[in-house]
Motif scaffolding. Structure first.
Motif, PDB file in Angstrom:
ATOM      1  N   SER A 114      88.675  33.363   2.593  1.00  0.00           N
ATOM      2  CA  SER A 114      87.423  34.111   2.534  1.00  0.00           C
ATOM      3  C   SER A 114      86.510  33.580   3.630  1.00  0.00           C
ATOM      4  CB  SER A 114      86.766  33.970   1.158  1.00  0.00           C
ATOM      5  OG  SER A 114      86.395  32.635   0.927  1.00  0.00           O
ATOM      6  N   PRO A 115      85.571  34.385   4.104  1.00  0.00           N
ATOM      7  CA  PRO A 115      84.710  33.941   5.207  1.00  0.00           C
ATOM      8  C   PRO A 115      83.855  32.739   4.812  1.00  0.00           C
ATOM      9  CG  PRO A 115      84.449  36.300   4.802  1.00  0.00           C
ATOM     10  CD  PRO A 115      85.290  35.758   3.702  1.00  0.00           C
ATOM     11  N   LEU A 116      83.831  31.740   5.676  1.00  0.00           N
ATOM     12  CA  LEU A 116      83.000  30.558   5.485  1.00  0.00           C
ATOM     13  C   LEU A 116      82.091  30.426   6.699  1.00  0.00           C
ATOM     14  CD1 LEU A 116      85.745  28.063   4.261  1.00  0.00           C
ATOM     15  CD2 LEU A 116      84.052  29.227   2.858  1.00  0.00           C
ATOM     16  N   SER A 117      80.979  29.761   6.506  1.00  0.00           N
ATOM     17  CA  SER A 117      80.019  29.621   7.589  1.00  0.00           C
ATOM     18  C   SER A 117      79.485  28.194   7.627  1.00  0.00           C
ATOM     19  CB  SER A 117      78.877  30.612   7.367  1.00  0.00           C
ATOM     20  OG  SER A 117      77.952  30.523   8.401  1.00  0.00           O
ATOM     21  N   LEU A 118      79.599  27.570   8.796  1.00  0.00           N
ATOM     22  CA  LEU A 118      79.006  26.251   9.033  1.00  0.00           C
ATOM     23  C   LEU A 118      77.667  26.474   9.714  1.00  0.00           C
ATOM     24  CD1 LEU A 118      81.711  23.789  10.414  1.00  0.00           C
ATOM     25  CD2 LEU A 118      80.259  23.459   8.438  1.00  0.00           C
TER      26      LEU A 118
END
Length: 147
Positions: free
Chosen positions: A74-78
């Motif tokens: 699933s999309p992750l964001s740092l």
């Protein structure tokens, strides 16, 4: 050839060669400096429910991973705040090699944001590390992803 007589010129040649080798050995021993790897010099932090705060030379930068808890595929964001230099990042598995995932950061307001996703593992949980480089500073942020 092994049974040749030791002549004066052959003895001088051997002594000169030994002197050169000993000099090289002594020079290398005296000038040796231990080089630290990137991981030895890196700052480590763990991304959990709160942001990971990095304090370096009286400046604090924060690293946040969204959404939490992180899920595989699933999309992750740092999100990195309080730095001026564009970071470069890669994500890799800690205990198992699952490939190297590049993270391309874009500036959004006062934060640098990089989007990525990690593949699913055969285990229910897997630890990952994001190696983030800004200038000459490297930060390794670890996080756990659930299946």
């Amino acid at each position: 050839m092994a049974a040749e007589k030791l002549t004066k010129s052959r003895l001088i040649q051997i002594i000169v060669l030994m002197a050169v080798l000993i000099s090289a050995f002594v020079w290398r021993t005296v000038t040796y400096e231990e080089v630290q790897s990137v991981e030895q010099k890196a700052i480590y932090c763990v991304i959990s429910e709160e942001k990971c705060l990095i304090v370096e030379q009286n400046e604090a930068a924060d690293i946040t991973l969204t959404p939490l808890p992180a899920k595989a595929e699933s999309p992750l964001s740092l999100q990195i705040g309080n730095i001026d230099v564009k970071p470069i990042g890669v994500v890799e598995g800690v205990d198992m090699f699952m490939g190297t995932i590049p993270v391309v950061f874009e500036q959004k307001g006062k934060y640098w944001v990089g989007d990525f996703s990690v593949p699913a593992c055969i285990h229910d949980e897997m630890d990952w590390k994001a190696t983030i480089t800004q200038g000459n500073q490297t930060t390794i942020a670890t996080f756990t992803v659930k299946k």
